[in-house]
Design an enzyme around this catalytic site. Structure first.
Site, PDB file in Angstrom:
ATOM      1  N   HIS A 113      -9.539   0.992   1.220  1.00 22.83           N
ATOM      2  CA  HIS A 113      -9.361   1.540   2.563  1.00 22.83           C
ATOM      3  C   HIS A 113     -10.583   1.157   3.403  1.00 22.83           C
ATOM      4  O   HIS A 113     -11.715   1.374   2.968  1.00 22.83           O
ATOM      5  CB  HIS A 113      -9.297   3.072   2.533  1.00 22.83           C
ATOM      6  CG  HIS A 113      -8.053   3.646   1.951  1.00 22.83           C
ATOM      7  ND1 HIS A 113      -8.071   4.635   0.991  1.00 22.83           N
ATOM      8  CD2 HIS A 113      -6.744   3.414   2.202  1.00 22.83           C
ATOM      9  CE1 HIS A 113      -6.841   4.984   0.673  1.00 22.83           C
ATOM     10  NE2 HIS A 113      -6.008   4.243   1.397  1.00 22.83           N
ATOM     11  N   HIS A 139       0.841  -1.201   0.000  1.00 23.88           N
ATOM     12  CA  HIS A 139       0.000   0.000   0.000  1.00 23.88           C
ATOM     13  C   HIS A 139       0.871   1.244   0.000  1.00 23.88           C
ATOM     14  O   HIS A 139       1.536   1.573   0.983  1.00 23.88           O
ATOM     15  CB  HIS A 139      -0.930   0.021   1.209  1.00 23.88           C
ATOM     16  CG  HIS A 139      -1.964   1.106   1.135  1.00 23.88           C
ATOM     17  ND1 HIS A 139      -2.969   1.107   0.195  1.00 23.88           N
ATOM     18  CD2 HIS A 139      -2.140   2.235   1.863  1.00 23.88           C
ATOM     19  CE1 HIS A 139      -3.728   2.173   0.360  1.00 23.88           C
ATOM     20  NE2 HIS A 139      -3.244   2.886   1.362  1.00 23.88           N
ATOM     21  N   HIS A 184       1.018   5.482  -1.436  1.00 25.75           N
ATOM     22  CA  HIS A 184       0.597   6.700  -2.133  1.00 25.75           C
ATOM     23  C   HIS A 184       1.890   7.477  -2.403  1.00 25.75           C
ATOM     24  O   HIS A 184       2.376   8.196  -1.516  1.00 25.75           O
ATOM     25  CB  HIS A 184      -0.351   7.542  -1.287  1.00 25.75           C
ATOM     26  CG  HIS A 184      -1.611   6.855  -0.868  1.00 25.75           C
ATOM     27  ND1 HIS A 184      -2.614   6.542  -1.757  1.00 25.75           N
ATOM     28  CD2 HIS A 184      -2.041   6.433   0.345  1.00 25.75           C
ATOM     29  CE1 HIS A 184      -3.610   5.956  -1.114  1.00 25.75           C
ATOM     30  NE2 HIS A 184      -3.282   5.869   0.163  1.00 25.75           N
ATOM     31  N   ARG A 219      -5.195  15.603   6.189  1.00 26.41           N
ATOM     32  CA  ARG A 219      -5.743  15.427   4.850  1.00 26.41           C
ATOM     33  C   ARG A 219      -5.772  16.748   4.092  1.00 26.41           C
ATOM     34  O   ARG A 219      -5.551  16.779   2.870  1.00 26.41           O
ATOM     35  CB  ARG A 219      -7.150  14.821   4.917  1.00 26.41           C
ATOM     36  CG  ARG A 219      -7.662  14.383   3.564  1.00 26.41           C
ATOM     37  CD  ARG A 219      -9.017  13.715   3.656  1.00 26.41           C
ATOM     38  NE  ARG A 219     -10.083  14.662   3.945  1.00 26.41           N
ATOM     39  CZ  ARG A 219     -11.377  14.419   3.705  1.00 26.41           C
ATOM     40  NH1 ARG A 219     -11.759  13.260   3.205  1.00 26.41           N
ATOM     41  NH2 ARG A 219     -12.292  15.325   3.993  1.00 26.41           N
ATOM     42  N   ASP A 236       2.235   3.190   3.039  1.00 28.58           N
ATOM     43  CA  ASP A 236       1.119   4.131   2.926  1.00 28.58           C
ATOM     44  C   ASP A 236       1.573   5.560   2.674  1.00 28.58           C
ATOM     45  O   ASP A 236       1.954   5.914   1.560  1.00 28.58           O
ATOM     46  CB  ASP A 236       0.255   4.017   4.183  1.00 28.58           C
ATOM     47  CG  ASP A 236      -1.069   4.752   4.072  1.00 28.58           C
ATOM     48  OD1 ASP A 236      -1.409   5.213   2.965  1.00 28.58           O
ATOM     49  OD2 ASP A 236      -1.781   4.860   5.073  1.00 28.58           O
ATOM     50  N   HIS A 254      -5.725  -0.933   6.415  1.00 28.23           N
ATOM     51  CA  HIS A 254      -5.889  -0.419   7.781  1.00 28.23           C
ATOM     52  C   HIS A 254      -6.811  -1.321   8.603  1.00 28.23           C
ATOM     53  O   HIS A 254      -6.369  -1.957   9.539  1.00 28.23           O
ATOM     54  CB  HIS A 254      -6.381   1.029   7.815  1.00 28.23           C
ATOM     55  CG  HIS A 254      -5.509   1.992   7.114  1.00 28.23           C
ATOM     56  ND1 HIS A 254      -4.183   2.183   7.453  1.00 28.23           N
ATOM     57  CD2 HIS A 254      -5.741   2.827   6.067  1.00 28.23           C
ATOM     58  CE1 HIS A 254      -3.637   3.079   6.651  1.00 28.23           C
ATOM     59  NE2 HIS A 254      -4.554   3.488   5.800  1.00 28.23           N
ATOM     60  N   TYR A 264      -5.119   7.478  -7.148  1.00 30.65           N
ATOM     61  CA  TYR A 264      -6.392   8.148  -7.405  1.00 30.65           C
ATOM     62  C   TYR A 264      -6.225   9.574  -7.935  1.00 30.65           C
ATOM     63  O   TYR A 264      -7.210  10.285  -8.130  1.00 30.65           O
ATOM     64  CB  TYR A 264      -7.276   8.165  -6.147  1.00 30.65           C
ATOM     65  CG  TYR A 264      -6.627   8.728  -4.903  1.00 30.65           C
ATOM     66  CD1 TYR A 264      -6.517  10.095  -4.687  1.00 30.65           C
ATOM     67  CD2 TYR A 264      -6.141   7.881  -3.919  1.00 30.65           C
ATOM     68  CE1 TYR A 264      -5.936  10.599  -3.543  1.00 30.65           C
ATOM     69  CE2 TYR A 264      -5.562   8.368  -2.767  1.00 30.65           C
ATOM     70  CZ  TYR A 264      -5.465   9.737  -2.581  1.00 30.65           C
ATOM     71  OH  TYR A 264      -4.875  10.232  -1.442  1.00 30.65           O
ATOM     72  N   ARG A 296     -16.633   5.853   1.955  1.00 29.31           N
ATOM     73  CA  ARG A 296     -16.927   7.285   1.876  1.00 29.31           C
ATOM     74  C   ARG A 296     -16.944   7.770   0.434  1.00 29.31           C
ATOM     75  O   ARG A 296     -17.689   8.696   0.091  1.00 29.31           O
ATOM     76  CB  ARG A 296     -15.868   8.099   2.643  1.00 29.31           C
ATOM     77  CG  ARG A 296     -15.897   7.962   4.141  1.00 29.31           C
ATOM     78  CD  ARG A 296     -14.887   8.872   4.811  1.00 29.31           C
ATOM     79  NE  ARG A 296     -13.516   8.458   4.604  1.00 29.31           N
ATOM     80  CZ  ARG A 296     -12.652   9.067   3.813  1.00 29.31           C
ATOM     81  NH1 ARG A 296     -13.001  10.123   3.110  1.00 29.31           N
ATOM     82  NH2 ARG A 296     -11.408   8.626   3.697  1.00 29.31           N
ATOM     83  N   HIS A 323     -11.756   3.394  -3.239  1.00 31.55           N
ATOM     84  CA  HIS A 323     -11.061   4.204  -2.237  1.00 31.55           C
ATOM     85  C   HIS A 323     -11.548   3.896  -0.835  1.00 31.55           C
ATOM     86  O   HIS A 323     -10.750   3.626   0.071  1.00 31.55           O
ATOM     87  CB  HIS A 323     -11.215   5.703  -2.532  1.00 31.55           C
ATOM     88  CG  HIS A 323     -10.496   6.552  -1.522  1.00 31.55           C
ATOM     89  ND1 HIS A 323     -11.087   6.955  -0.342  1.00 31.55           N
ATOM     90  CD2 HIS A 323      -9.228   7.033  -1.497  1.00 31.55           C
ATOM     91  CE1 HIS A 323     -10.208   7.657   0.369  1.00 31.55           C
ATOM     92  NE2 HIS A 323      -9.073   7.716  -0.313  1.00 31.55           N
ATOM     93  N   GLU A 353     -10.584   3.197   8.675  1.00 28.89           N
ATOM     94  CA  GLU A 353      -9.365   3.826   9.181  1.00 28.89           C
ATOM     95  C   GLU A 353      -9.667   4.755  10.346  1.00 28.89           C
ATOM     96  O   GLU A 353      -8.844   4.912  11.256  1.00 28.89           O
ATOM     97  CB  GLU A 353      -8.656   4.592   8.056  1.00 28.89           C
ATOM     98  CG  GLU A 353      -7.335   5.225   8.470  1.00 28.89           C
ATOM     99  CD  GLU A 353      -6.609   5.882   7.318  1.00 28.89           C
ATOM    100  OE1 GLU A 353      -5.484   6.360   7.548  1.00 28.89           O
ATOM    101  OE2 GLU A 353      -7.132   5.912   6.191  1.00 28.89           O
TER     102      GLU A 353
END
Length: 379
Positions: free
Chosen positions: A179, A13, A15, A36, A267, A216, A75, A157, A154, A182
């Site tokens: 995900h 995993h 990003h 975020r 991650d 997670h 993404y 959500r 993703h 989390e």
């Protein structure tokens, strides 16, 4: 001289663009949600060229730490206003090209990301992430025409329940990563919208199965744990990120006992060191239970190697040579316990993937390349 070697590891995993946040988001107080916002500011800056340079340097750092394969949870698809590039997969192709350039094996987990929250349209930088519908996402991914491309949802959500089956179908029997749970706020919003936990929503939508990896899986009910175990899914633990973002302590031990297969990821790349991630699984279970010694060294190494590659649909490949005489490893026995409970990424002296030397021990060069790429992003 004693030689200490282990199989090359799989970072299940990643990003890649988050690497530019290291040292910048640890100042002051906050939460996952304030972090975020900083991540979104970074995402808004990236062009295909900048992303190539940053990903190339990040993948080189992974290789220097003994990681030979990466699952890139991707993404960041479109231009800042949400308009597709002339090639709608240009950003994804930049990631694959970056991996190819340094000799990293990659599974590009092209991610469906449609909404800002359950029932909320994508807004701001999230417009870069969204294809509008899962059907449009599937059409874009089909045009990629590269067998290294996999699929991801993703989160509950970001993808409505009734759109999830289209993503599973678009994966065409390949890996699907998600995900999951989390943050407690994610669970609360999911229960409010669907009357179910996120795990229950994924099960209801037909997402769970032996090709699924749940990332997670921190805030689970006992029923969630049983459901995940019964499905035969992988769970990707990311201990250094979960610590950095104050996510909480996951239930790796309980999930393994239920039948889930544990793999590992770095991650957000607050740390890129799968030796530390291996130790983190055991240490988090110690903190959660008050008991030591849940995971053997070999079991943890299997999480980083066998299970990680399997979660990405890849065969194991590669050999990592470690320095058994560094200040961290000296006197520890030069065996699997040294690798798992003493070594760090700085102890990697050589990495060979598919018969090719992809890292020759020059950690300084890797650092210089990272500094150059990150400076370009923030300039």
């Amino acid at each position: 001289m004693t030689v200490l070697q282990v199989p090359a590891m799989a970072n299940a995993h990643s990003h890649a663009f988050h690497r530019a946040l290291r040292g910048r988001t640890q100042q002051g107080t906050g939460s996952f949600w304030t972090w975020r916002e900083q991540m979104y500011d970074l995402a808004d800056r990236l062009t295909p060229d900048l992303y190539f340079d940053l990903a190339r340097a990040t993948y080189a750092e992974m290789l220097a730490g003994g990681i030979g394969a990466v699952g890139e949870f991707h993404y960041l698809h479109h231009q800042p206003d949400g308009t597709p590039y002339d090639d709608p997969n240009e950003m994804g192709r930049a990631l694959i090209a970056a991996a190819d350039d340094v000799g990293m094996r990659i599974r590009l987990l092209d991610t469906c990301y449609l909404t800002a929250g359950i029932g909320q349209p994508a807004e701001g930088v999230q417009r870069r992430f969204s294809d509008g519908t899962a059907e449009a996402w599937a059409e874009r991914v089909a045009a990629f025409d590269d067998d290294r491309v996999g699929a991801a949802i993703h989160s509950v959500r970001a993808v409505p329940r009734d759109e999830m089956s289209a993503v599973v179908a678009g994966a065409a029997g390949g890996p699907v990563h998600v995900h999951l749970s989390e943050q407690p706020a994610e669970n609360d919003a999911c229960r409010a919208a669907y009357g179910m936990t996120p795990t229950e929503v994924l099960a209801d939508a037909g997402v769970l199965g032996p090709r699924t990896t749940l990332v997670h899986a921190t805030h689970l009910t006992d029923s969630d744990v049983r459901t995940i175990g019964d499905s035969g899914a992988f769970v990707c633990m990311c201990p250094t990120t979960e610590r950095d973002l104050a996510d909480g302590l996951g239930r790796a031990l309980d999930l393994r006992a239920a039948g889930a297969r544990i793999c590992l990821g770095s991650d957000s790349h607050a740390v890129v060191d799968l030796f530390e991630e291996m130790r983190g699984v055991e240490m988090h279970d110690r903190l959660r239970t008050g008991v030591r010694g849940h995971w053997s060294a070999q079991a943890l190494l299997d999480c980083a190697t066998v299970n990680g590659h399997a979660s990405l649909g890849l065969d194991d490949a590669g050999i990592v040579t470690l320095d058994p005489t560094s200040p961290r490893t000296a006197g520890t026995g030069a065996d699997v316990h040294t690798a798992v409970f003493a070594a760090a990424s700085a102890d990697v002296t050589e990495v060979v993937i598919d018969g090719r030397v992809v890292f020759d021990g020059d950690h300084g060069r890797v650092g210089r390349d990272l500094a150059s790429a990150i400076d370009k992003v923030w300039s």
